[in-house]
Design a protein around this motif. Structure first.
Motif, PDB file in Angstrom:
ATOM      1  N   VAL A   1      -0.257  -3.726  -5.959  1.00 37.31           N
ATOM      2  CA  VAL A   1       0.066  -2.458  -5.300  1.00 37.31           C
ATOM      3  C   VAL A   1      -1.215  -1.638  -5.290  1.00 37.31           C
ATOM      4  O   VAL A   1      -1.866  -1.473  -6.324  1.00 37.31           O
TER       5      VAL A   1
ATOM      6  N   THR B   1      -6.189   1.901  -7.663  1.00 41.36           N
ATOM      7  CA  THR B   1      -6.315   3.125  -6.875  1.00 41.36           C
ATOM      8  C   THR B   1      -7.693   3.126  -6.230  1.00 41.36           C
ATOM      9  O   THR B   1      -8.699   2.914  -6.912  1.00 41.36           O
TER      10      THR B   1
ATOM     11  N   VAL C   1       2.680   4.396  -8.348  1.00 40.50           N
ATOM     12  CA  VAL C   1       1.724   3.580  -9.115  1.00 40.50           C
ATOM     13  C   VAL C   1       2.268   3.322 -10.515  1.00 40.50           C
ATOM     14  O   VAL C   1       2.230   2.193 -11.015  1.00 40.50           O
TER      15      VAL C   1
ATOM     16  N   SER D   1      -2.969   2.050  -4.111  1.00 40.63           N
ATOM     17  CA  SER D   1      -2.715   3.427  -3.682  1.00 40.63           C
ATOM     18  C   SER D   1      -4.032   4.114  -3.391  1.00 40.63           C
ATOM     19  O   SER D   1      -5.049   3.822  -4.030  1.00 40.63           O
ATOM     20  N   ASN D   2      -4.022   5.050  -2.459  1.00 42.50           N
ATOM     21  CA  ASN D   2      -5.211   5.874  -2.245  1.00 42.50           C
ATOM     22  C   ASN D   2      -5.139   7.144  -3.090  1.00 42.50           C
ATOM     23  O   ASN D   2      -6.089   7.912  -3.131  1.00 42.50           O
TER      24      ASN D   2
ATOM     25  N   THR E   1      -2.044  -2.992 -10.322  1.00 42.99           N
ATOM     26  CA  THR E   1      -2.208  -1.825  -9.453  1.00 42.99           C
ATOM     27  C   THR E   1      -3.689  -1.475  -9.345  1.00 42.99           C
ATOM     28  O   THR E   1      -4.474  -1.787 -10.247  1.00 42.99           O
TER      29      THR E   1
ATOM     30  N   PHE F   1       2.249   4.743   3.131  1.00 47.24           N
ATOM     31  CA  PHE F   1       0.792   4.802   2.974  1.00 47.24           C
ATOM     32  C   PHE F   1       0.266   5.795   4.010  1.00 47.24           C
ATOM     33  O   PHE F   1       0.325   5.522   5.217  1.00 47.24           O
TER      34      PHE F   1
ATOM     35  N   GLY G   1       7.010   5.875  -3.528  1.00 49.82           N
ATOM     36  CA  GLY G   1       7.135   4.409  -3.598  1.00 49.82           C
ATOM     37  C   GLY G   1       8.550   3.884  -3.727  1.00 49.82           C
ATOM     38  O   GLY G   1       8.780   2.842  -4.336  1.00 49.82           O
TER      39      GLY G   1
ATOM     40  N   LEU H   1       0.847  -1.196   0.000  1.00 52.50           N
ATOM     41  CA  LEU H   1       0.000   0.000   0.000  1.00 52.50           C
ATOM     42  C   LEU H   1       0.876   1.238   0.000  1.00 52.50           C
ATOM     43  O   LEU H   1       1.773   1.365   0.845  1.00 52.50           O
ATOM     44  N   ILE H   2       0.631   2.141  -0.922  1.00 58.13           N
ATOM     45  CA  ILE H   2       1.438   3.357  -1.045  1.00 58.13           C
ATOM     46  C   ILE H   2       0.539   4.586  -1.194  1.00 58.13           C
ATOM     47  O   ILE H   2      -0.644   4.461  -1.539  1.00 58.13           O
ATOM     48  N   SER H   3       1.150   5.755  -0.967  1.00 60.63           N
ATOM     49  CA  SER H   3       0.464   7.014  -1.268  1.00 60.63           C
ATOM     50  C   SER H   3       1.335   7.943  -2.101  1.00 60.63           C
ATOM     51  O   SER H   3       0.854   8.981  -2.549  1.00 60.63           O
TER      52      SER H   3
ATOM     53  N   ALA I   1      -0.083   9.066  -7.409  1.00 59.58           N
ATOM     54  CA  ALA I   1       1.137   8.669  -6.680  1.00 59.58           C
ATOM     55  C   ALA I   1       2.171   8.177  -7.696  1.00 59.58           C
ATOM     56  O   ALA I   1       1.885   7.257  -8.472  1.00 59.58           O
TER      57      ALA I   1
END
Ligand code: GRF
Length: 216
Positions: free
Chosen positions: A36, A58, A46, A38-39, A56, A91, A14, A9-11, A43
């Motif tokens: 992966v 989102t 991504v 992302s919110n 991926t 994240f 990365g 999980l990333i924002s 990002a």
């Protein structure tokens, strides 16, 4: 042996995710990146994941009625990809208590300080302001308490008199990129044993040189 399926999980940028992608590409690494999430649609991480051929998704936190609704959407995406370990890598969302409970023992985070010192944001600046001579990074299990779950591994670096936030952050980040793939490897090999708040890594003590870097 089947590889452990991890979801990251990333924002943001990365770079820890990229370090995990590189590790997983190496022959014999016991984990693979299932997806992966992302919110943040924009990002940079991504695009990095997509370019590496990784699935991926989102899921925006905006417009969700509450935190748990968002958390359940993220969780469903991870389940859809058969994820067995959730790896937080920059994240920037605080979970409802539901998420760490759902993924208890299967949810880890990396934090750029030697916990329990310096929680929250701008922790490298907090370390500079406190005048500590050592800082570093911590990989820990995530519990409902922010930055307070059982510690799995830490890597330490010196804090130099000439450091500003950027210089210290960069020195710590180099260690993050070594430590996180190592911990995921240990997890995949079933070597991480958690009893209460204490974590043991079985099968040999980690090389001290990996956990301390004197490089400026
Ligand atoms: C890292 O410093 C990590 O410790 C913290 O957020 C930052 C993420 O950086 N949790 P990146 O997106 O992995 O480059």
């Amino acid at each position: 042996m089947a590889k452990l399926r991890i979801g990251i999980l990333i924002s943001g940028r990365g770079s820890n995710m990229a370090a995990l992608i590189r590790a997983a590409e190496a022959a014999g690494y016991p984990a693979e990146i299932a997806c992966v999430v992302s919110n943040m649609a924009d990002a940079p991480g991504v695009a990095v994941a997509r370019d590496a051929g990784i699935a991926t998704a989102t899921i925006s936190h905006r417009g969700q009625p509450d935190r748990e609704t968002f958390d359940r959407l993220v969780s469903a995406e991870l389940e859809r990809h058969g994820v067995e370990l959730v790896v937080l890598a920059g994240f920037l969302r605080i979970f409802s208590p539901w998420f760490p409970t759902r993924w208890a023992g299967k949810l880890i985070n990396i934090h750029p300080s030697l916990l329990p010192a310096f929680k929250g944001l701008h922790v490298q600046q907090q370390a500079l302001d406190a005048g500590v001579r050592l800082s570093g990074c911590t990989v820990h299990f995530v519990t409902p308490d922010l930055d307070a779950g059982p510690i799995i591994a830490q890597a330490a670096v010196p804090v130099l008199a000439s450091d500003d936030e950027d210089a210290l952050s960069a020195r710590i980040l180099r260690q993050e990129h070594r430590l996180y793939p190592l911990v995921v490897r240990w997890f995949a090999e079933g070597r991480i044993v958690c009893a209460g708040s204490r974590v043991t890594v079985t099968g040999g003590t980690p090389d001290a040189a990996l956990l301390f870097s004197a490089e400026p």
